[in-house]
Scaffold this active site. Sequence first.
Site, short mmCIF file in Angstrom:
data_model
loop_
_atom_site.label_atom_id
_atom_site.label_comp_id
_atom_site.label_asym_id
_atom_site.label_seq_id
_atom_site.Cartn_x
_atom_site.Cartn_y
_atom_site.Cartn_z
N SER A 1 0.84 -1.19 0.00
CA SER A 1 0.00 0.00 0.00
C SER A 1 0.88 1.26 0.00
CB SER A 1 -0.97 -0.03 1.19
OG SER A 1 -2.01 0.90 1.02
N ASP B 1 -8.92 -5.65 -5.66
CA ASP B 1 -8.54 -4.58 -4.74
C ASP B 1 -9.29 -3.32 -5.17
OD1 ASP B 1 -7.38 -2.65 -3.17
OD2 ASP B 1 -5.31 -3.21 -3.62
N HIS C 1 -7.12 -6.01 -1.15
CA HIS C 1 -5.95 -5.16 -0.93
C HIS C 1 -4.83 -5.93 -0.22
CE1 HIS C 1 -3.79 -1.48 -0.76
NE2 HIS C 1 -3.82 -1.37 0.54
#
Length: 616
Positions: free
Chosen positions: A221, A337, A368
Amino acid sequence: MIKNKFTFLLSFLFGVLTIVSAQKSETLLEKKSVPIFENGEAQVVPGFSDESTWITHDLWVETEFDTDGDDKKDRMHVSVTRPGQTETEGLKLPVIYISSPYFAGVASNLNEIFWDVRHELGATPKERLHPEVVRTGERPYISKSHIQTWVPRGYIVVHSSSPGTGLSQGSPTVGGDNESLAPKAVIDWLCGRAKGYTEPYGKEKVKAYWSTGKVGMTGTSYNGTIPLAAATTGVKGLEAIIPIAPNTSYYHYYRSNGLVRSPGGYLGEDIDVLYDFIHSGDESKRAHNNKVVRDTEMKNGMDRITGDYNEFWAGRDYLNDMEPMKAALLMAHGFNDWNVMPEHSYRIYKAAKDKGLPTQIYYHQNGHGGEPPLTLMNRWFTHYLHGIENGVEEDAKAWIVRENDDKQNPTPYKDYPNPEAAPVTLYLEGGAPEKGGLSTKKKLAQGVETLVDNFSFSGETLAKAENTNHRLLYVTPTLTKDVHLSGIPKISISVASNKAAANLSVWLVSLPWNESKKVKITDNIITRGWADPQNHSSITKSEPLVPGQFYNLTFELMPDDQIIPKGQQIALMIFSSDREFTLLPDPGTELSVDLDVTTLTIPVVGGAEAFKNAIE
């Protein structure tokens, strides 16, 4: 005679001593711990695995910028964990480096810090709350992530907090230049080119004498964005990166084809919200940082009114900064995601491949996060950091986890998208308010169909409805064979609104909708996309719609690689406000679609022939 005997005795004794000395040296060498490689991968070494012998220390690396206004170059807080042999035996090892804005805590009360999305398009939203992050303070480790994996395999693991977070100085900018230059400074220090200090404002220097000068980065991320940010500086010594679900463009994260759009699960988030969320740095510097970054640069540049792409967003799009990049790239992402969407990884992977850089991509079918299997990461770092010739550059370019497989068991492909995929164009056949058709053959004089916006109904509800005027739905015949989609679907649509502004949302779904308890994440939603009809001519300039006038838009949906099983139908759903992602104006806006000039293009492995065989 006596002399000869004496000479012989001396020679004999010297030979014995030499043998004994050699045996002792060999024994000492055997006791030394060095990296071990098998099948092209770094192995766990017993001598590196005893945590009690690991050396950990904190330091501050000086950067080339000052973003907190104190007229001193900002220093980044760095934590090092290394095998004891780097001290006792003078062993030098490569570094795996992770940087993050999250190590020292984040803001709470999430619902109160988001923008209110319940208002008309083009209206000025009411001001939101600005929280203060309570910093968690100093810790021996900034983070323990990756240490257990890589230190026993002969790596040094380094962590750093990004600017304006934790004990790192400066200000968060959420994609600004300092978030690229900060990890560059740390890498420069690891390679002997930058200054490191034992204290945040001290003068005692510390050097990375234990580093080989070969650095790899990874993270998930935001932590996956920073490796890419560092790589775009072209910093020498950064040999390889493995970004996992990275945000590669803050415009693509918070906007979509001109439309103000939230990341999935965070309705009302925007770039200034993320700034507040991570701003855990020195409390005495926060007022200055807020004024300069959040309340000036972001406020003037983010533009929640039009959603247009501008210089502010261009400066936070790493695709624009790729020219200096030299690092080998192993990209990882999930096709489902809906937070950091899969377009983020593909756009950078494609650009790196086009530059001729060593590239691989790993996609799984979940949401994710989700790093590649350890063997893929190990081979990547083993080759580029240790210099072992393991043939990784000859491996498959794409690794894709199939729908029913474990994430640790991806299927290798020549590339992504699948080289055997070809575009198949589908035409719309009317059927509102029930279901229309999707066909490879174009029908003439289909006319116009209209929907009425109402955010009260979720996308799932609309897709399952047999009859509703809040969406338009077009389906293929029931598939008699599996259809493998690989690539980026695209829609060309002619649309009119009865108002000057409207949301436009598009889902590609698999019907009938699976509502069983054993439903998989791949069962229903294939992919999605959003656009602002006001940006029909340009992503950088929107213009009010003339009510009733049709405008032509062409835009891509999110990348996917999915096998749609036989017995299902592929369906295109067109609607307006998406209650999970868009602003939510009052119900009632009408969108009309001209079926005669609207098409959907899907990437089918085997092309038109394979699709034809699957619908006959």
